[in-house]
Design an enzyme around this catalytic site. Structure first.
Site: not given
Lengths: 280, 391
Positions: B85, B335
């Protein structure tokens, strides 16, 4: 070779199972029952029973030079890795005998009958059948990953350390094992076994929708899967699924015991591993 | 040494995007190109770094080459940067270093992820791939579970309860309400967030960020060429990064992220600032507990006081000394794994330029930071940005 049964006998608790011995014959049974027969719990099979019984016998100081089984249902390669024993090599030969119920015996002679444990914990029949069917689907060779996954080789590479809690020795016990140390050298060959007791430091229950893909068939039936973060001696930590996926809510500080159970199956191979069982 | 500025930044809306990888990247790149004040043309780009996990595997290899081909950057030296991420947080760092080294003057940093074109079954195979899979996935953990372990432990060690996380969720949804590129634009009440569907006990649905499609792109320039493109750049004052053990159980503590602490320390030192100098922070709140820990690890709250910080509403926009996640954060804005790091930089660029929606502006902001975490804290990049070249 499935054998019959004999009268009730005195069993004691061991690693979430029931064990007893009659002379040189040792027996282990699932604690779960259905229609007055012992049946496997949510994450057990003959191999987890056999390994647990072997560990029980070794804890009693029983000498087992070699081990064999006439039943193909027993995965001897897994048992040998997990127990450190060898197959068919010695005079002090022990054999595994499976019952048609969720129980088995290990003897250095022959077994014809099995003792019957009292007071099995009855399981819900629908849940039991659903889980059995789910394990069947999961174990099929057609059940392959649709994306990222842990390969059979990757699983096997760490199996010995995983099952036996084998750590590298250093200032602290180092587990899971590492390749190079802080000096850039390979770790030495000194291996120590972590204690199989631990303390719960945190835990969670993951909903079925959030569970890893490997558990996607069974997780909905179980209502999710539970994982604990635990500490061993000397600061070593680990994360483990909870045994039997029971509806329990541990407390931080509870004492746990590490036992071997089925984790999941993929590509026709059962993946065994360690789980934590709350013993406080 | 050369200083670095952002001269342009753009992104797609996050969420269920109708386009695939090529279309999303082209949209983000075009928005970035058009945000440059003057004289920009993509042919001026010297180098490009594009972060992506390549979720779903549809373009695992040579992702970046494909994307640049579709965004007027054909021929530019490019590569995919992968750090879970934190992929584009590190792409941004790489771009910054390329200019710092003197090897490039105009560099693109971006990120992209397409997550919602998979069936739910297939999507599950791609979640939980950024932990120590041999040990954590076999223990049944995906990241909701990992962060849930951290949350329960935090509540045990410190004066905090799940209510503190609920306050974070409510705040971030409030911040993201007017953000036109946010994935989830709705206010959420305390009661609703507190009583949401239990995803990983004690974390509910409202503690978890959504899985989003999206792309983001920023254009960096060396100080000696900035004037060619703008009189009003946003200066990238520093880049700090660090790593830590991949698996949660290999770390001495699971109630702090050492990688964040180390990355922040480097970034603050390099920029010559203290945490109290920061006006707003785009923080990696993949789960609400992640934001709570970040407020401590970044130095905005003392260790063990993150719960109180949240409870007292100290991160709310224009109410305290600092605003945490003015964009709505990962919780509201969304996200798209590989796009998140540079997406944070897009928000900082617009905040410092004063071009965000008027209702969302952080008043009198001079310094903003981004905090981008990979996995459960194995990698972290922290960047400091300023209105002024020197602080």
């Amino acid at each position: 070779m499935f054998l019959g049964e004999i009268a009730m006998s005195e069993f004691s608790n061991w690693q979430g199972y029931l064990v007893c011995n009659q002379g040189d014959d040792y027996f282990i049974s699932s604690p779960w029952g259905l229609n007055n027969k012992a049946v496997f719990g949510a994450d057990s099979d003959y191999n987890t029973l056999a390994l647990s019984l072997l560990q029980y016998m070794l804890s009693l100081g029983i000498k087992i030079d070699s081990l064999k089984s006439e039943d193909s249902i027993i995965d001897m390669s897994f048992l040998n890795i997990a127990s450190g024993l060898e197959e068919n090599t010695s005079t002090n030969q022990w054999s595994i005998f499976c019952s048609e119920e969720a129980m088995l015996g290990i003897s250095n002679s022959s077994l014809t009958n099995f003792p019957k444990p009292e007071n099995l914990n009855n399981v819900d029949e629908i849940r039991y059948n659903s889980l059995s069917e789910a394990w069947g689907k999961e174990s099929a060779i057609e059940n392959v990953s649709q994306g990222a996954y842990i390969s059979a080789q990757q699983y096997s590479e760490t199996l010995v350390s995983r099952i036996n809690l084998l750590a590298q020795s250093g200032n602290d016990n180092i587990w899971p094992p590492r390749e190079l140390n802080e000096q850039g050298d390979y770790y030495g060959s000194e291996i120590i076994r972590l204690s199989n007791t631990c303390k719960i430091e945190s835990w969670t229950k993951l909903s079925a929708a959030g569970a890893p893909s490997e558990f996607s068939i069974r997780a909905p039936l179980l209502g999710g899967i539970s994982t604990a973060y635990v500490s061993f001696n000397h600061g070593t930590k680990g994360v483990f699924l909870l045994v039997d996926d029971e509806e329990i809510s541990p407390e931080i500080g509870d004492k746990g015991e590490i036992v071997v159970r089925r984790i999941y199956a993929q590509e026709g191979q059962m993946r065994y591993g360690t789980k934590v069982r709350i013993i406080d | 040494m050369v200083d670095v500025a952002i001269i342009g930044a753009g992104q797609t809306k996050y969420g269920n995007h109708p386009s695939g990888l090529k279309g999303m990247w082209a949209e983000a790149a075009k928005n970035a190109f058009e945000s440059v004040d003057k004289n920009f043309h993509p042919s001026k780009i010297d180098e490009a770094f594009i972060g992506s996990v390549a979720f779903g595997g549809s373009q695992l290899g040579n992702t970046a080459a494909l994307l640049t081909e579709h965004s007027a950057m054909k021929g530019v030296p490019v590569r995919r940067v992968e750090n879970a991420c934190a992929s584009s947080g590190f792409a941004l760092r790489d771009a910054w270093m390329a200019i710092k080294s003197g090897q490039a003057d105009i560099v693109v940093a971006g990120g992209i992820e397409k997550m919602n074109d998979l069936t739910p079954e297939r999507k599950r195979f791609w979640l939980g791939v950024s932990g120590d899979t041999e040990w954590e996935r076999l223990a049944g953990l995906t990241f909701p579970g990992t962060y849930a372990l951290m949350a329960r432990r935090y509540f045990h060690e410190f004066d905090s309860t799940h209510d503190d996380l609920v306050h974070i969720s409510v705040k971030n949804h409030m911040h993201g309400l007017d953000n036109e590129v946010a994935h989830i634009r709705k206010n959420v009440s305390f009661e609703k967030a507190k009583n949401g569907f239990m995803v990983a006990d004690p974390l509910t649905l409202y503690d978890c960020c959504p899985t989003s499609d999206g792309a983001s792109c920023v254009i960096l320039a060396a100080d000696h060429v900035v004037k060619e493109f703008t009189d009003d750049p946003v200066w990238m004052l520093s880049s700090g990064a660090a790593s830590d053990n991949l698996a949660l159980h290999d770390r001495p503590s699971i109630t702090q992220l050492v990688a964040t602490q180390n990355a922040a320390k480097k970034a603050y030192n390099m920029a010559g600032i203290k945490p109290s100098d920061v006006d707003f922070a785009e923080v990696h709140d993949c789960f609400t507990i992640a934001e709570l820990l970040a407020t401590e690890d970044l130095g905005f709250a003392q260790r063990g006081k993150g719960g109180e910080f949240s409870r007292l509403g100290m991160g709310r926009r224009n109410e305290g000394d600092i605003c945490i996640n003015p964009s709505g954060g990962l919780k509201s804005k969304g996200h798209p794994l590989g796009a998140t790091g540079t997406g944070q930089a897009v928000e900082v660029f617009k905040q410092l330029k004063g071009t965000v929606e008027s209702s969302r502006i952080v008043r009198d902001a001079e310094i903003g930071i981004t905090h981008n975490v990979g996995g459960s804290g194995a990698t972290c990049a922290v960047h400091v940005f300023g209105r002024d070249r020197n602080v």
